[in-house]
Write an enzyme that holds these catalytic residues in place. Structure first.
Site, PDB file in Angstrom:
ATOM      1  N   LYS A 190       2.937  26.729   9.246  1.00  0.00           N
ATOM      2  CA  LYS A 190       4.391  26.490   9.338  1.00  0.00           C
ATOM      3  C   LYS A 190       5.036  27.445  10.336  1.00  0.00           C
ATOM      4  O   LYS A 190       5.794  27.031  11.206  1.00  0.00           O
ATOM      5  CB  LYS A 190       5.051  26.666   7.965  1.00  0.00           C
ATOM      6  CG  LYS A 190       4.605  25.639   6.928  1.00  0.00           C
ATOM      7  CD  LYS A 190       5.338  25.818   5.618  1.00  0.00           C
ATOM      8  CE  LYS A 190       5.015  27.133   4.926  1.00  0.00           C
ATOM      9  NZ  LYS A 190       3.593  27.272   4.536  1.00  0.00           N
ATOM     10  N   THR A 191       4.703  28.716  10.203  1.00  0.00           N
ATOM     11  CA  THR A 191       5.292  29.694  11.119  1.00  0.00           C
ATOM     12  C   THR A 191       4.779  29.465  12.532  1.00  0.00           C
ATOM     13  O   THR A 191       5.504  29.623  13.511  1.00  0.00           O
ATOM     14  CB  THR A 191       4.984  31.127  10.627  1.00  0.00           C
ATOM     15  OG1 THR A 191       5.441  31.246   9.281  1.00  0.00           O
ATOM     16  CG2 THR A 191       5.677  32.164  11.479  1.00  0.00           C
ATOM     17  N   ASP A 237      12.573  29.741   8.880  1.00  0.00           N
ATOM     18  CA  ASP A 237      11.285  29.933   8.190  1.00  0.00           C
ATOM     19  C   ASP A 237      11.558  30.275   6.719  1.00  0.00           C
ATOM     20  O   ASP A 237      12.647  30.744   6.385  1.00  0.00           O
ATOM     21  CB  ASP A 237      10.516  31.082   8.864  1.00  0.00           C
ATOM     22  CG  ASP A 237       9.012  30.990   8.587  1.00  0.00           C
ATOM     23  OD1 ASP A 237       8.590  30.098   7.823  1.00  0.00           O
ATOM     24  OD2 ASP A 237       8.252  31.805   9.153  1.00  0.00           O
ATOM     25  N   GLU A 238      10.594  30.035   5.863  1.00  0.00           N
ATOM     26  CA  GLU A 238      10.704  30.377   4.434  1.00  0.00           C
ATOM     27  C   GLU A 238      11.974  29.770   3.821  1.00  0.00           C
ATOM     28  O   GLU A 238      12.697  30.429   3.073  1.00  0.00           O
ATOM     29  CB  GLU A 238      10.721  31.905   4.242  1.00  0.00           C
ATOM     30  CG  GLU A 238       9.592  32.655   4.922  1.00  0.00           C
ATOM     31  CD  GLU A 238       8.284  32.639   4.129  1.00  0.00           C
ATOM     32  OE1 GLU A 238       8.269  32.004   3.049  1.00  0.00           O
ATOM     33  OE2 GLU A 238       7.299  33.230   4.596  1.00  0.00           O
ATOM     34  N   GLN A 246       5.968  28.746  -2.943  1.00  0.00           N
ATOM     35  CA  GLN A 246       6.141  30.154  -2.599  1.00  0.00           C
ATOM     36  C   GLN A 246       7.580  30.624  -2.789  1.00  0.00           C
ATOM     37  O   GLN A 246       8.003  31.605  -2.176  1.00  0.00           O
ATOM     38  CB  GLN A 246       5.699  30.402  -1.159  1.00  0.00           C
ATOM     39  CG  GLN A 246       4.206  30.171  -0.959  1.00  0.00           C
ATOM     40  CD  GLN A 246       3.773  30.523   0.450  1.00  0.00           C
ATOM     41  OE1 GLN A 246       3.780  31.669   0.852  1.00  0.00           O
ATOM     42  NE2 GLN A 246       3.390  29.512   1.219  1.00  0.00           N
ATOM     43  N   ARG A 290      -2.657  35.390   0.828  1.00  0.00           N
ATOM     44  CA  ARG A 290      -2.479  36.272   1.987  1.00  0.00           C
ATOM     45  C   ARG A 290      -3.821  36.587   2.648  1.00  0.00           C
ATOM     46  O   ARG A 290      -3.872  37.113   3.751  1.00  0.00           O
ATOM     47  CB  ARG A 290      -1.816  37.614   1.600  1.00  0.00           C
ATOM     48  CG  ARG A 290      -0.405  37.573   1.059  1.00  0.00           C
ATOM     49  CD  ARG A 290       0.539  36.782   1.898  1.00  0.00           C
ATOM     50  NE  ARG A 290       0.607  35.415   1.435  1.00  0.00           N
ATOM     51  CZ  ARG A 290       1.038  34.391   2.195  1.00  0.00           C
ATOM     52  NH1 ARG A 290       1.416  34.585   3.429  1.00  0.00           N
ATOM     53  NH2 ARG A 290       1.064  33.165   1.714  1.00  0.00           N
TER      54      ARG A 290
HETATM   55  P1  ATP Z   1       2.683  30.953   4.880  1.00  0.00           P
HETATM   56  O1  ATP Z   1       3.005  29.821   3.982  1.00  0.00           O
HETATM   57  O2  ATP Z   1       1.816  31.947   4.223  1.00  0.00           O
HETATM   58  O3  ATP Z   1       3.890  31.510   5.542  1.00  0.00           O
HETATM   59  P2  ATP Z   1       2.179  29.415   7.257  1.00  0.00           P
HETATM   60  O4  ATP Z   1       2.145  28.006   6.844  1.00  0.00           O
HETATM   61  O5  ATP Z   1       3.400  29.911   7.902  1.00  0.00           O
HETATM   62  O6  ATP Z   1       1.760  30.333   6.035  1.00  0.00           O
HETATM   63  P3  ATP Z   1       0.858  30.445   9.569  1.00  0.00           P
HETATM   64  O7  ATP Z   1       1.060  31.875   9.270  1.00  0.00           O
HETATM   65  O8  ATP Z   1       1.689  29.830  10.622  1.00  0.00           O
HETATM   66  O9  ATP Z   1       0.946  29.621   8.223  1.00  0.00           O
HETATM   67  O10 ATP Z   1      -0.642  30.171   9.924  1.00  0.00           O
HETATM   68  C1  ATP Z   1      -1.705  30.764   9.183  1.00  0.00           C
HETATM   69  C2  ATP Z   1      -2.811  31.200  10.116  1.00  0.00           C
HETATM   70  O11 ATP Z   1      -3.459  30.049  10.637  1.00  0.00           O
HETATM   71  C3  ATP Z   1      -2.308  31.980  11.316  1.00  0.00           C
HETATM   72  O12 ATP Z   1      -3.250  32.969  11.622  1.00  0.00           O
HETATM   73  C4  ATP Z   1      -2.258  30.942  12.408  1.00  0.00           C
HETATM   74  O13 ATP Z   1      -2.401  31.514  13.682  1.00  0.00           O
HETATM   75  C5  ATP Z   1      -3.448  30.056  12.052  1.00  0.00           C
HETATM   76  N1  ATP Z   1      -3.293  28.666  12.520  1.00  0.00           N
HETATM   77  C6  ATP Z   1      -2.330  27.808  12.167  1.00  0.00           C
HETATM   78  N2  ATP Z   1      -2.522  26.618  12.774  1.00  0.00           N
HETATM   79  C7  ATP Z   1      -3.637  26.728  13.520  1.00  0.00           C
HETATM   80  C8  ATP Z   1      -4.361  25.843  14.391  1.00  0.00           C
HETATM   81  N3  ATP Z   1      -3.961  24.614  14.619  1.00  0.00           N
HETATM   82  N4  ATP Z   1      -5.456  26.320  14.985  1.00  0.00           N
HETATM   83  C9  ATP Z   1      -5.869  27.588  14.763  1.00  0.00           C
HETATM   84  N5  ATP Z   1      -5.245  28.465  13.973  1.00  0.00           N
HETATM   85  C10 ATP Z   1      -4.131  28.051  13.354  1.00  0.00           C
HETATM   86 MG    MG Z   2       4.742  31.458   7.373  1.00  0.00          MG
END
Ligand code: ATP
Ligand code: MG
Length: 646
Positions: free
Chosen positions: A46-47, A225-226, A256, A599
């Protein structure tokens, strides 16, 4: 040559980034013409979607950086987002990226007079709020013990957008009465608290359609975000800026949502599609962060919550290691076990310290880990706890700087008017208070008034005169950088000298901290920029602390990731927390546990103790109910180090 290289590099970077996305992520990044909601589980990117989207908008010229607003939850998350963004594009300077509070502070600085405060307002931290409330309680002859509860209550009111005059604030209660006086008092100090930052901006937008319109025109794209943890005030703010959701992109995960106790409304995310017709909702299912057993354990745990949308997450990364659950005898052994494990991973597998984190439910749990890490020489930082800027000597010098910047800052005045001791004792301060409240002016102005019009003891008159002259003279020194101002304060007030004379280990440490402050100040050109920074930075690690283990609460770990995550204190009463068991709000604690487990990239290590000393009392709690909710196929259970406890 240099310029060409830069352009080439930028282009390939964003292209590479787009190619690395999966189909749903790509879809989310390039959808710009409709309100967009990304609702998906931990670690699904997402981020990453948010940061890539900002870069995509800029690189394609859909908007200038200054037309993009990106908000996130904590300073730390904002910093991480910035790093990720600048990793993709070097053209992101000027994006409005920060926490709700920092963005609102920036807006409020431009329009403060519209709500009757000056543009030089100071921002109160939690400690300042507590002092104001304690002072008010003293005046009302109420026991100061009530202060923390009242501060919390006032903050909750503000989270909900409720002002002291709102009918729902019962004026016959102690809290309601204090709230009203508190608000008047901080206005007279030309101060705002964190809640005010949002509320004032919402008020300005409501009362000044022209101002609101300039911001609506400015922000072509708004990214949040969040989103699951936005509160009512933040929600109102967003809706005013983007009533139709045009260019709005919110991402979050209902599993979350961990801030309902601070007024967050998970309903905001669940209602998004209704709020903004024509919304496109994207769900991401592939997790890129954690290995299979970690995800499996997290999924089995969170499936015990009734109130959730439910979602699938999978990983292409393989099973990895099972989640380790280890029983220990007490907190001391827990810290020992964790410390040894970190050291072992560091030596054998080259785990960088910065890729390990200890996440706890409550602040009191950090101390035993800290002591063990110090003894074993493991570098660490406590994120979000009592840290650098919370230390007495730092707060003293910062108070001087605040007072020079804004003499009406009565909290700063009171803190240092007799520090170091200069014979302006409690009775003098009481007199300042009386005059200040009679004439409705700040303590500083009251002191000046008294100095001019009243006969004072010669020694007091002299000290006060010197003190005020010093502050006045510093106020004229616009030529000085902030570090120079601090140096002059330390020298001319005798603050540094007093510490040198003390010649204790503690005073040594304090002097070292002050040196550290001077170093930190070098980064800031002038006093206002430092004051702004200091008010907003709650969790700034020092730069040389980069490669260290992080110790923090689960709440502040949201959005972050580490190779190895250590979750301590999984006992009923500690986690889930006693209060939430009593209040029947265990689901939020479970979401917190879900945040904790997810995490980790490679290793999640959970400990529970048979005995634990809490507030100096030994307790023997049951293992956390969450442990039995982790599906056994994803767990390795260790019930004693040397077999002596098994
Ligand atoms: P959270 O819910 O914990 O905030 P999130 O959904 O925001 O998580 P991110 O932090 O954006 O998730 O991504 C998690 C990890 O996966 C990061 O290290 C990110 O770089 C990696 N990632 C996300 N998408 C890809 C992708 N398509 N290819 C490779 N790595 C990825
Ligand atoms: Mg995130």
């Amino acid at each position: 040559m240099q310029i060409t290289e830069n352009i080439l590099r930028k282009d390939t970077d964003i292209d590479k980034e787009l190619q690395s996305l999966n189909a749903e992520q790509y879809d989310a990044v390039v959808t710009l013409d409709r309100p967009l909601l990304v609702l998906s589980g931990a670690g699904t990117g997402k981020t990453k979607v948010l940061t890539t989207k900002i870069a995509y908008i800029i690189e394609n010229g859909f908007a200038f950086p200054s037309q993009i607003l990106a908000v996130t939850f904590s300073n730390r998350a904002a910093r991480e987002m910035k790093e990720r963004l600048f990793g993709i594009t070097s053209s992101a300077m000027g994006v409005w990226l920060g926490t709700f509070h920092s963005i609102c502070a920036k807006i409020l600085r431009s329009h403060a007079e519209a709500v009757g405060i000056s543009r030089d307002f100071t921002i109160l931290d939690a400690d300042d709020q507590l002092k104001v409330v304690k002072q008010i309680l003293k005046e009302m002859n109420i026991d100061a013990k009530a202060a923390p509860g009242i501060v919390a209550k006032i903050s909750r009111w503000k989270d909900k957008g409720i002002s002291p005059d709102n009918p729902s604030v019962d004026k016959t209660t102690q809290e309601g009465r204090v709230y009203k006086v508190y608000q008047e008092r901080i206005v007279s100090y030309d101060s705002v608290d964190f809640g005010d930052l949002l509320l004032y901006v919402v008020q300005i937008f409501k009362e000044n359609p022209d101002i609101l319109q300039t911001y609506r025109n400015r922000f072509k794209y708004i990214l949040v975000d969040e989103y699951q943890d936005t509160n009512v005030a933040q929600y109102l703010w967003l809706r005013m800026l983007s009533p139709l959701g045009q260019g709005l992109c919110c991402v979050g995960d209902d599993d979350q949502a961990i801030y309902s106790w601070r007024g967050a409304e998970v309903g905001n995310i669940l209602r998004f599609e209704k709020d903004f017709p024509n919304t496109k909702t994207v769900r991401l299912e592939q997790n890129y962060r954690s290995t299979g057993h970690i995800l499996g354990a997290a999924a089995s745990l969170i499936s015990n919550n009734q109130m959730r949308l439910g979602k699938t997450i999978w990983t292409a990364d393989g099973d990895g290691d099972k989640v380790i659950v280890q029983r220990v005898y007490n907190g001391y052994e827990e810290a020992q076990v964790v410390s040894e494990k970190i050291e072992q991973l560091h030596r054998k597998y080259d785990l960088d310290y910065k890729n390990a984190a200890v996440l706890v439910r409550a602040g009191f749990q950090t101390r035993e880990f800290e002591e063990r890490f110090i003894a074993n020489g493991i570098p660490y930082k406590v994120v979000g706890g009592l840290k650098f800027y919370d230390r007495q000597e730092i707060k003293d010098i910062v108070a001087y700087m605040r007072l020079i910047y804004q003499p009406n800052d009565s909290l700063a005045f009171e803190r240092i008017v007799n520090v170091p001791k200069r014979g302006i004792g409690a009775s003098a301060v009481a007199k300042f208070y009386t005059v200040a409240s009679e004439k409705n002016i700040s303590l500083y102005l009251a002191a000046k008034d008294i100095l001019e019009h009243e006969t004072l003891r010669p020694s007091l008159k002299h000290s006060l005169d010197e003190f005020i002259k010093f502050i006045e003279s510093m106020r004229l020194r616009h030529d000085l950088k902030s570090a120079d101002i601090a140096r002059i304060i330390l020298d001319e007030t005798g603050y540094a000298e007093a510490l040198k004379q003390e010649k204790t280990l503690e005073s040594q440490a304090r002097l070292e901290n002050l040196k550290e402050l001077l170093q930190a100040l070098e980064e800031f050109e002038d006093l206002p920029s430092f004051i702004e920074h200091i008010s907003l930075v709650m969790d700034s690690p020092k730069t040389e602390e980069d490669n260290v283990v992080s110790i923090m609460t689960l709440h502040s770990a949201k959005g972050l990731e580490f190779d190895a995550v250590f979750l301590g204190g999984w006992e009923d009463g500690v986690f889930p927390h006693n209060l939430s068991i009593q209040e029947g709000n265990v689901e939020e604690e479970r979401r917190l546990a879900y945040v904790g487990i997810t995490r980790a990239r490679k290793l999640t290590f959970i400990t529970y103790a048979l005995n634990r000393k809490i507030h100096n009392q030994w307790q023997a709690n049951m293992p956390s109910r969450f442990l039995s909710e982790l599906s056994p196929e994803h767990i390795t259970h260790i019930t004693g180090r040397s077999g002596c406890f098994s």
